[in-house]
Design a protein around this motif. Structure first.
Motif, mmCIF file in Angstrom:
data_model
loop_
_atom_site.group_PDB
_atom_site.id
_atom_site.type_symbol
_atom_site.label_atom_id
_atom_site.label_comp_id
_atom_site.label_asym_id
_atom_site.label_seq_id
_atom_site.Cartn_x
_atom_site.Cartn_y
_atom_site.Cartn_z
ATOM 1 N N ALA A 1 8.425 5.100 4.405
ATOM 2 C CA ALA A 1 7.660 5.359 3.178
ATOM 3 C C ALA A 1 8.199 4.576 1.995
ATOM 4 O O ALA A 1 8.001 4.949 0.843
ATOM 5 N N THR A 2 8.889 3.478 2.268
ATOM 6 C CA THR A 2 9.364 2.580 1.222
ATOM 7 C C THR A 2 8.795 1.197 1.501
ATOM 8 O O THR A 2 8.085 0.985 2.503
ATOM 9 N N GLU A 3 9.145 0.234 0.654
ATOM 10 C CA GLU A 3 8.677 -1.135 0.863
ATOM 11 C C GLU A 3 9.561 -1.922 1.820
ATOM 12 O O GLU A 3 9.356 -3.123 2.024
ATOM 13 N N LEU A 4 10.563 -1.267 2.431
ATOM 14 C CA LEU A 4 11.468 -1.952 3.348
ATOM 15 C C LEU A 4 10.734 -2.461 4.591
ATOM 16 O O LEU A 4 9.819 -1.807 5.099
ATOM 17 N N ILE B 1 0.831 -1.202 0.000
ATOM 18 C CA ILE B 1 0.000 0.000 0.000
ATOM 19 C C ILE B 1 0.864 1.249 0.000
ATOM 20 O O ILE B 1 0.636 2.188 -0.771
ATOM 21 N N ILE B 2 1.880 1.264 0.855
ATOM 22 C CA ILE B 2 2.772 2.423 0.935
ATOM 23 C C ILE B 2 3.479 2.660 -0.392
ATOM 24 O O ILE B 2 3.599 3.798 -0.864
ATOM 25 N N LYS B 3 3.936 1.584 -1.008
ATOM 26 C CA LYS B 3 4.645 1.740 -2.285
ATOM 27 C C LYS B 3 3.721 2.316 -3.349
ATOM 28 O O LYS B 3 4.129 3.180 -4.141
ATOM 29 N N MET B 4 2.464 1.860 -3.389
ATOM 30 C CA MET B 4 1.528 2.408 -4.377
ATOM 31 C C MET B 4 1.252 3.888 -4.116
ATOM 32 O O MET B 4 1.133 4.688 -5.053
ATOM 33 N N ILE B 5 1.159 4.271 -2.856
ATOM 34 C CA ILE B 5 0.965 5.682 -2.522
ATOM 35 C C ILE B 5 2.160 6.501 -2.999
ATOM 36 O O ILE B 5 2.012 7.574 -3.594
ATOM 37 N N GLY C 1 -5.843 6.431 -4.272
ATOM 38 C CA GLY C 1 -6.839 5.609 -3.614
ATOM 39 C C GLY C 1 -6.423 4.152 -3.680
ATOM 40 O O GLY C 1 -5.624 3.759 -4.538
ATOM 41 N N TYR C 2 -6.948 3.340 -2.757
ATOM 42 C CA TYR C 2 -6.568 1.924 -2.706
ATOM 43 C C TYR C 2 -7.760 1.118 -2.196
ATOM 44 O O TYR C 2 -8.308 1.419 -1.133
ATOM 45 N N TRP D 1 -10.059 1.053 6.828
ATOM 46 C CA TRP D 1 -9.127 0.013 7.260
ATOM 47 C C TRP D 1 -7.680 0.384 6.966
ATOM 48 O O TRP D 1 -6.775 -0.181 7.543
ATOM 49 N N ILE D 2 -7.433 1.334 6.086
ATOM 50 C CA ILE D 2 -6.047 1.735 5.813
ATOM 51 C C ILE D 2 -5.550 2.700 6.888
ATOM 52 O O ILE D 2 -4.503 2.515 7.472
#
Length: 217
Positions: free
Chosen positions: A166-169, A93-97, A103-104, A131-132
């Motif tokens: 704010a990364t996928e880590l 979710i964070i990566k898409m943002i 929106g997700y 839920w997010i």
């Protein structure tokens, strides 16, 4: 006024089902479907094919949802991007943002919520379900009705953690980047949760992006 939508999903049946659903909504019509980001880029060469909203899956061949969202953000920043996926992991979710999604939703979403999301994207510019990040959304929705919150001071290590968050880590990988233990990283996270009144990593990142505490690369 009718708003145009493009559905980008490599699963034909899902794409067709979404198209049929959206075309029943009063304010929206689907221009066409694309089976991946590469196909979308090709269609965009014709101005008539550029929509108001792009509904994009994440797992797709040739050009996935992350890459598609990045391309759209860089080349057509006015388009609203709505991610629709089966993945509910925080990192995804964070990566898409970060890639530009405004929106997700999960693919098991009720038609009514999908229409609500499309309306929010057009009217407010973003849509993230409860839920997010429930508390963040409450804060954003009442932003104009309440006094500005006092400025919160962050130390350098907290700022570093926010950028990595704010990364996928994963938290373990963030600890390695910051040359500290996972427990120390958790203490930075918990400190920021307390300062901002939040409970989730997604909410933390959304708040930081919204308030200019971190910037998208």
């Amino acid at each position: 006024m009718q708003h145009s939508v493009v559905v980008v999903d490599d699963h034909v049946l899902i794409a067709e089902a979404l198209t049929g659903m959206i075309n029943k909504f009063k304010r929206y019509t689907v221009l066409y479907e694309a089976d991946n980001g590469k196909s979308l880029v090709e269609r965009f060469k014709q101005p008539v094919n550029i929509p108001d909203i792009v509904l994009v899956d994440i797992n797709m061949p040739e050009m996935n949802g992350f890459e598609t969202a990045q391309w759209l953000t860089q080349n057509h920043p006015g388009i609203r991007i709505l991610a629709l996926s089966m993945q509910d992991e925080e990192e995804t979710i964070i990566k898409m943002i970060r890639c530009g999604a405004k929106g997700y939703l999960l693919k098991n979403v009720h038609p009514g919520e999908l229409e609500k999301a499309l309306d929010a994207l057009m009217d407010r510019g973003y849509y993230y379900p409860d839920w997010i990040a429930h508390k963040v959304l409450l804060s954003l929705s009442s932003e104009k009705e309440t006094p500005a919150a006092p400025k919160i001071t962050l130390n350098d290590r907290e700022k570093d953690f926010l950028r990595y968050a704010a990364t996928e880590l994963t938290y373990k990988e963030i600890a390695e980047k910051m040359f500290c233990s996972p427990r120390t990283v958790e203490s930075y996270r918990d400190s920021l949760f307390e300062k901002f009144g939040l409970k989730t990593r997604v909410g933390l990142v959304m708040y930081a992006l919204r308030n200019g505490l971190i910037e998208l690369n």
